[in-house]
Design an enzyme around this catalytic site. Structure first.
Site, short mmCIF file in Angstrom:
data_model
loop_
_atom_site.label_atom_id
_atom_site.label_comp_id
_atom_site.label_asym_id
_atom_site.label_seq_id
_atom_site.Cartn_x
_atom_site.Cartn_y
_atom_site.Cartn_z
N TYR A 144 -126.26 -9.31 41.71
CA TYR A 144 -124.80 -9.46 41.80
C TYR A 144 -124.38 -10.80 42.41
CZ TYR A 144 -125.15 -4.26 42.09
OH TYR A 144 -125.43 -2.94 41.91
N GLY A 192 -115.82 3.00 47.17
CA GLY A 192 -115.53 1.61 46.81
C GLY A 192 -115.03 0.73 47.92
N ARG A 209 -129.78 -7.18 45.57
CA ARG A 209 -128.37 -7.52 45.39
C ARG A 209 -128.09 -9.01 45.15
NH1 ARG A 209 -124.81 -6.91 48.67
NH2 ARG A 209 -123.22 -6.27 47.19
N GLU A 252 -115.50 9.47 48.45
CA GLU A 252 -116.94 9.32 48.18
C GLU A 252 -117.43 7.96 48.67
OE1 GLU A 252 -116.84 9.55 43.93
OE2 GLU A 252 -116.62 11.73 43.88
N PRO A 253 -117.33 7.69 49.96
CA PRO A 253 -117.71 6.37 50.45
C PRO A 253 -119.23 6.19 50.49
CG PRO A 253 -117.24 7.79 52.31
CD PRO A 253 -116.97 8.61 51.06
N GLY A 254 -119.69 5.00 50.16
CA GLY A 254 -121.11 4.68 50.26
C GLY A 254 -121.29 3.42 51.09
N CYS A 267 -142.45 -13.88 41.26
CA CYS A 267 -142.51 -14.88 40.19
C CYS A 267 -141.33 -14.75 39.24
CB CYS A 267 -143.83 -14.74 39.45
SG CYS A 267 -145.19 -15.11 40.56
N GLU A 268 -140.16 -15.04 39.76
CA GLU A 268 -138.91 -15.06 39.00
C GLU A 268 -138.03 -16.11 39.65
OE1 GLU A 268 -137.84 -13.06 36.48
OE2 GLU A 268 -139.47 -11.61 36.48
C1 LIG Z 1 -121.15 4.36 43.55
C2 LIG Z 1 -120.13 5.42 43.63
C3 LIG Z 1 -119.48 5.68 44.84
C4 LIG Z 1 -119.72 4.88 46.09
O1 LIG Z 1 -119.27 3.57 45.97
P1 LIG Z 1 -119.24 2.61 47.25
O2 LIG Z 1 -118.72 1.35 46.75
O3 LIG Z 1 -120.62 2.50 47.77
O4 LIG Z 1 -118.32 3.25 48.26
C5 LIG Z 1 -118.58 6.73 44.86
N1 LIG Z 1 -118.31 7.47 43.75
C6 LIG Z 1 -118.92 7.24 42.57
C7 LIG Z 1 -118.58 8.08 41.40
C8 LIG Z 1 -119.84 6.20 42.47
O5 LIG Z 1 -120.44 5.97 41.30
#
Ligand SMILES: *Cc1c(COP(=O)(O)O)cnc(C)c1O
Length: 447
Positions: free
Chosen positions: A340, A262, A336, A296-298, A368-369
């Site tokens: 969002y 997150g 996105r 759990e970084p994304g 076409c949106e």
């Molecule tokens: C989406 C998600 C993440 C990654 O979130 P980011 O905002 O990209 O860091 C980590 N854990 C879980 C369970 C998620 O669903």
């Protein structure tokens, strides 16, 4: 959006965007560069739209995040959220940088394994895992499954018992904390579908002890995405710490707290989430619990590593209003902004274009949106037909969210590594869009 982007502040200038995006630079002759590679060279050879991702940025950010955890004296296992960017090359680079994987489907699990991430470094999250996915996770013997409901606990136990296996389980708790982010990416308030209600977690942990095939090891929490301040993290972690203490007081062992992902980035001028601050929040709330921590970084890892290149198909004038700059990239590529209301920086690839005085324009795609719009009332150097641009911070939740809507093939993907680059996914062919479609028996189709 809370912690909102203030849309009444002027759009950042070209110079300001370059300052907040250190992997990008503007060369007088070569134009916009990602690391050591002129993006125009890629656009000319591969065409547009085209995703470009920087290997160096992925490595640096993984190292920075892990370094911050280490610097705070925390023992942390990091699991990259595969849903942010699942390309095998991206996963491989991050695996070599010390990251495991957080997956939310069987497909992502197999993807992570294919990229060489050991099963022992994979955790499986998500609110609805099918029996087949649970079976796969058990057969692959992954590190941990984060369970999100009493019902799932029962099902998982049944599947594990039928296979004669045991798996580490963390309960994903909904701490009822507002992450102060966009409603569509907030996940930790009561009433949304994610996690186990806080007050039910301890009872469920106890139940899990008695279920065959399960070894409850701790708790997981993930409160949302694009989080920029530490208060929501602190509040969530404080509640989890309280739960860990209560669980232990009830005589049960807890050895893991999974802190989720997150952490946010600076798309516009909102400032970026700080790994040091996150590590500080984890240490102050969870540091004395004697548990192994996980993250759990994304987005924070991958978003700033990538851009989406596009060309201007047409500049459509509007009498008395801002012109429409119609790009060859669209919402089917980068969803996105439509999904969002996300703000993505846009930079011209040509140094000449980048130097022109800005004008207000609407930046749209050809789909076409009406929702196919990247930006409205955006201050940008005037862009003529044929000009090329980069949409910034597209390395996370970019190509993974693409579709082929309007029969638009998936865009090419390129990896930049230092001053070299290579195509890591060729542009999809139009023919492949229908290659797997089958005519029903008895229906004749003229070809
Ligand atoms: C989406 C998600 C993440 C990654 O979130 P980011 O905002 O990209 O860091 C980590 N854990 C879980 C369970 C998620 O669903």
């Amino acid at each position: 959006m809370a912690d909102p982007i203030d849309f009444y502040t002027p759009d950042p200038t070209v110079r300001e965007l370059l300052a907040t995006h250190p992997n990008l630079s503007l060369d007088v002759l070569s134009g916009l560069m990602l690391d050591g590679v002129p993006l125009t060279a890629i656009a000319e050879e591969v065409g547009t739209p085209c995703w470009v991702i920087s290997a160096d940025t992925l490595r640096k950010r993984a190292a920075q995040l892990l370094g911050a955890m280490k610097g705070a004296g925390l023992s942390v296992s990091a699991h990259f959220a595969v849903k942010a960017n699942g390309h095998l090359a991206v996963l491989k680079i991050l695996a070599e940088s010390g990251m495991g994987a957080d997956v939310v489907s069987g497909g992502e699990l197999l993807r992570a394994r294919k990229a060489g991430i050991p099963a022992s470094r994979i955790v499986f999250s998500g609110v609805g895992k099918t029996d087949a996915e649970l079976r796969l996770a058990l057969e692959e013997d992954i590190a941990q499954i984060n369970v999100e409901s009493a019902e799932e606990l029962e099902v998982l136990s049944g599947v594990a018992a039928s296979l004669g296996r045991e798996i580490d389980v963390a309960l994903r708790v909904n701490p009822d904390v507002d992450a102060k982010t966009h409603a569509k990416i907030t996940t930790g308030v009561a009433g949304n579908k994610f996690g186990i209600p806080y007050d039910e977690a301890l009872g469920l942990y106890r139940q899990a002890q008695a279920l065959p095939g399960l070894k409850p090891v701790g708790y997981a929490v993930h409160i949302g995405s694009q989080i920029l301040t530490m208060e929501p993290y602190r509040a969530a972690y404080a509640r989890i710490a309280e739960l860990v203490r209560a669980t232990r007081a009830a005589g049960m062992a807890v050895s893991v707290v999974d802190c989720g992902g997150g952490l946010g980035i600076c798309y516009r001028d909102e400032g970026a989430g700080s790994p040091q601050a996150l590590a500080g929040a984890m240490r102050s709330e969870l540091g004395d619990l004697d548990v192994r921590l996980a993250i759990e970084p994304g987005r924070w890892i991958a978003a700033p590593a990538g851009v989406l290149l596009a060309s201007v198909i047409l500049r459509k004038a509007v009498t008395g209003g801002e012109p429409f700059i119609i790009l060859d990239a669209a919402m089917n590529d980068l969803l996105r902004p439509s999904l969002y209301d996300a703000w993505h920086g846009i930079l011209p690839l040509s140094a000449h274009d980048a130097g022109l005085a800005p004008e207000a324009a609407a930046i749209v795609g050809p789909v076409c949106e009406s929702g196919d719009m990247f930006a409205r009332n955006r201050q940008l150097p005037p862009l003529q037909r044929g000009a090329r641009v980069a949409l910034l911070d597209a390395g996370a939740y970019g190509s993974v969210m693409s579709s082929t809507y309007n029969a638009r093939p998936l865009a090419a993907e390129v990896l930049v590594d230092g001053d070299r680059w290579s195509v890591i996914r060729p542009r999809q062919s139009v023919e492949s869009l229908w290659a797997s479609e089958v005519m029903p028996d008895g229906v004749r189709v003229e070809a």
